[in-house]
Design a protein around this motif. Structure first.
Motif, PDB file in Angstrom:
ATOM      1  N   ALA A 242     -13.715 -20.415  -2.991  1.00 38.93           N
ATOM      2  CA  ALA A 242     -12.662 -20.064  -4.240  1.00 38.93           C
ATOM      3  C   ALA A 242     -12.950 -19.503  -5.535  1.00 38.93           C
ATOM      4  O   ALA A 242     -11.904 -19.052  -5.313  1.00 38.93           O
ATOM      5  CB  ALA A 242     -12.082 -22.177  -3.759  1.00 38.93           C
ATOM      6  N   LEU A 243     -14.312 -19.406  -5.824  1.00 36.56           N
ATOM      7  CA  LEU A 243     -14.670 -18.681  -7.055  1.00 36.56           C
ATOM      8  C   LEU A 243     -15.100 -16.936  -6.625  1.00 36.56           C
ATOM      9  O   LEU A 243     -15.493 -16.717  -7.394  1.00 36.56           O
ATOM     10  CB  LEU A 243     -16.055 -18.888  -8.030  1.00 36.56           C
ATOM     11  CG  LEU A 243     -15.503 -20.265  -8.590  1.00 36.56           C
ATOM     12  CD1 LEU A 243     -14.616 -21.523  -7.690  1.00 36.56           C
ATOM     13  CD2 LEU A 243     -16.195 -20.841  -8.929  1.00 36.56           C
ATOM     14  N   GLU A 244     -14.488 -16.409  -5.256  1.00 30.24           N
ATOM     15  CA  GLU A 244     -14.933 -15.555  -4.730  1.00 30.24           C
ATOM     16  C   GLU A 244     -14.252 -14.684  -5.523  1.00 30.24           C
ATOM     17  O   GLU A 244     -14.546 -13.114  -6.161  1.00 30.24           O
ATOM     18  CB  GLU A 244     -14.951 -14.936  -3.110  1.00 30.24           C
ATOM     19  CG  GLU A 244     -15.698 -15.207  -2.384  1.00 30.24           C
ATOM     20  CD  GLU A 244     -15.606 -14.893  -0.885  1.00 30.24           C
ATOM     21  OE1 GLU A 244     -14.569 -14.678  -0.595  1.00 30.24           O
ATOM     22  OE2 GLU A 244     -16.596 -15.527  -0.060  1.00 30.24           O
ATOM     23  N   LYS A 245     -12.855 -14.749  -5.926  1.00 35.53           N
ATOM     24  CA  LYS A 245     -11.921 -13.713  -6.655  1.00 35.53           C
ATOM     25  C   LYS A 245     -12.198 -13.772  -7.831  1.00 35.53           C
ATOM     26  O   LYS A 245     -11.435 -12.809  -9.024  1.00 35.53           O
ATOM     27  CB  LYS A 245     -10.728 -14.039  -5.885  1.00 35.53           C
ATOM     28  CG  LYS A 245     -10.534 -14.210  -4.332  1.00 35.53           C
ATOM     29  CD  LYS A 245      -9.115 -15.847  -4.391  1.00 35.53           C
ATOM     30  CE  LYS A 245      -8.851 -15.039  -2.404  1.00 35.53           C
ATOM     31  NZ  LYS A 245      -7.634 -15.957  -1.880  1.00 35.53           N
ATOM     32  N   GLU A 246     -12.796 -14.975  -8.895  1.00 35.74           N
ATOM     33  CA  GLU A 246     -12.989 -14.935  -9.945  1.00 35.74           C
ATOM     34  C   GLU A 246     -13.252 -13.689 -10.736  1.00 35.74           C
ATOM     35  O   GLU A 246     -14.467 -13.051 -10.147  1.00 35.74           O
ATOM     36  CB  GLU A 246     -12.816 -15.617 -10.095  1.00 35.74           C
ATOM     37  CG  GLU A 246     -12.667 -17.189  -9.646  1.00 35.74           C
ATOM     38  CD  GLU A 246     -11.181 -17.511 -10.599  1.00 35.74           C
ATOM     39  OE1 GLU A 246     -10.671 -17.214 -12.068  1.00 35.74           O
ATOM     40  OE2 GLU A 246     -10.230 -17.823  -9.953  1.00 35.74           O
ATOM     41  N   GLN A 247     -12.727 -12.986 -11.671  1.00 34.46           N
ATOM     42  CA  GLN A 247     -13.726 -11.923 -12.637  1.00 34.46           C
ATOM     43  C   GLN A 247     -15.064 -12.536 -12.951  1.00 34.46           C
ATOM     44  O   GLN A 247     -15.461 -13.030 -14.617  1.00 34.46           O
ATOM     45  CB  GLN A 247     -13.094 -11.731 -13.624  1.00 34.46           C
ATOM     46  CG  GLN A 247     -11.648 -10.232 -12.406  1.00 34.46           C
ATOM     47  CD  GLN A 247     -11.675  -9.899 -11.792  1.00 34.46           C
ATOM     48  OE1 GLN A 247     -12.457  -8.867 -12.360  1.00 34.46           O
ATOM     49  NE2 GLN A 247     -11.083  -9.736 -10.251  1.00 34.46           N
ATOM     50  N   LEU A 248     -15.835 -12.880 -12.620  1.00 34.64           N
ATOM     51  CA  LEU A 248     -16.751 -12.992 -13.243  1.00 34.64           C
ATOM     52  C   LEU A 248     -18.443 -11.969 -12.638  1.00 34.64           C
ATOM     53  O   LEU A 248     -18.597 -11.099 -11.528  1.00 34.64           O
ATOM     54  CB  LEU A 248     -17.657 -14.854 -11.928  1.00 34.64           C
ATOM     55  CG  LEU A 248     -16.697 -15.335 -12.464  1.00 34.64           C
ATOM     56  CD1 LEU A 248     -16.965 -16.545 -12.100  1.00 34.64           C
ATOM     57  CD2 LEU A 248     -16.735 -15.702 -14.357  1.00 34.64           C
TER      58      LEU A 248
END
Length: 354
Positions: A242-248
């Motif tokens: 779920a957090l793979e696509k977040e810009q981090l």
């Protein structure tokens, strides 16, 4: 000697592990036998860790200072757990009076009862009830109101550390999360029955999860695609996806996944065990469970719990039912947090019956 007798008398060797130090729960045989390996327990504690199978009680002195327990009093430990707070309260009673401890967990409550009996606290001064603390009215109808009550709303370290209970994303185990594994449905079953909107709402309400929408979308998408989410690591993998696509950045992503996983497990645990409903019912029945001048102390560990306790105490104080309540939360000292990192999020609130 027949084969059956040979099998019965066969010696079972302890679990062996690779490397110098045990890493898995069932390998930590010294930590799981604290009475026998006291030096090992002290070494683990000195490093700021909680020994496997144990729970270090939080803010003990602050609680005792407020409750002002004296011999002859009658008290109620609403969340028995490992019995750390219980033992200190029993010492204050000096075998005069009665302390009743309850817990919804049949596995850990039985161990705690046996542990305290070995220390000399038998039925004459200490009793254990397998029940949920929201049933306090039934107990009061049987034994009368209490002079002091303690409710520690935190999850016991024994539950968190044991992978078979499924309370932590850090180790592989069944996605269960029930305090009483013999009642209700597991977290895995609950997750399968929820819609995307329900999962998102649960994450927001129970954990203030900032990535609630992304997590709910990923989980429901995979469930609909036939992905089985019935283990702790499987749910943790959903958080990672779920957090793979977040810009981090790499480090930010690692920290975000860690915190989101902890919050997701918290939210699901609260839902499976109906923790808010149980706490609300307990707070509603609490005034009638206290004798005049009786004192109650409650330890909370996240904002949802604390809001409920604060609101109830404030309202009953306004009505004159409580003569005095804590105006501000009491937090553990920096020293205690350093010695026991699990104390960091603790808040203590108290009230006195008019």
């Amino acid at each position: 000697m027949n084969e059956e007798e040979k099998t019965t008398q066969e010696h079972h060797r302890r679990v062996r592990y690779k490397g110098k130090y045990p890493k898995h729960f069932n390998e930590k045989y010294k930590e799981l036998n604290p009475e026998k390996y006291e030096s090992t327990i002290e070494k683990v504690k000195s490093k700021g860790s909680t020994p496997a199978g144990m729970h270090i009680p939080i803010m003990v002195q602050e609680i005792l200072d407020f409750l002002q327990i004296e011999p002859g009093m009658h008290g109620f430990d609403a969340t028995l757990g490992y019995g750390g707070h219980t033992l200190e309260m029993l010492k204050k009673l000096e075998h005069k009076g009665m302390l009743i401890g309850d817990d919804a967990d049949p596995l850990e409550s039985a161990k705690t009862k046996e542990r305290l009996e070995k220390l000399g606290y038998g039925e004459e001064c200490f009793q254990v009830r397998l029940m949920n603390f929201c049933q306090i009215d039934e107990l009061v109808a049987e034994v009368g109101p209490f002079d002091f009550i303690l409710a520690d709303l935190g999850v016991s370290s024994m539950q968190i550390d044991n992978p078979e209970r499924g309370f932590s994303y850090k180790t592989q185990g069944p996605l269960d999360l029930r305090f009483n594994p013999n009642k209700g449905i597991s977290a895995a079953e609950r997750l399968c029955s929820m819609s995307r909107a329900e999962i998102e709402g649960m994450l927001v309400e129970n954990a203030d999860e900032p990535y609630a929408a992304q997590l709910a979308e990923q989980i429901t998408k995979d469930l609909w695609s036939g992905v089985v989410i019935d283990t702790t690591q499987a749910l943790h993998a959903e958080v990672e996806k779920a957090l793979e696509k977040e810009q981090l950045s790499k480090d930010e992503r690692k920290e975000a996944i860690k915190k989101a996983s902890a919050r997701t497990f918290q939210a699901l645990r609260i839902d499976v065990n109906n923790e808010y409903e149980v706490l609300y019912e307990f707070l509603e029945k609490l005034p009638n469970a206290l004798a005049p001048g009786g004192r109650v102390a409650i330890l909370t560990f996240h904002s949802g719990e604390d809001r409920l306790v604060k609101k109830a105490f404030k309202e009953y104080n306004r009505q004159g039912i409580y003569s005095e309540v804590a105006r501000d939360v009491i937090r553990p000292s920096a020293t205690e947090c350093a010695q026991n990192p699990r104390a960091h999020s603790t808040k203590l609130r108290w009230a006195i019956k008019a």
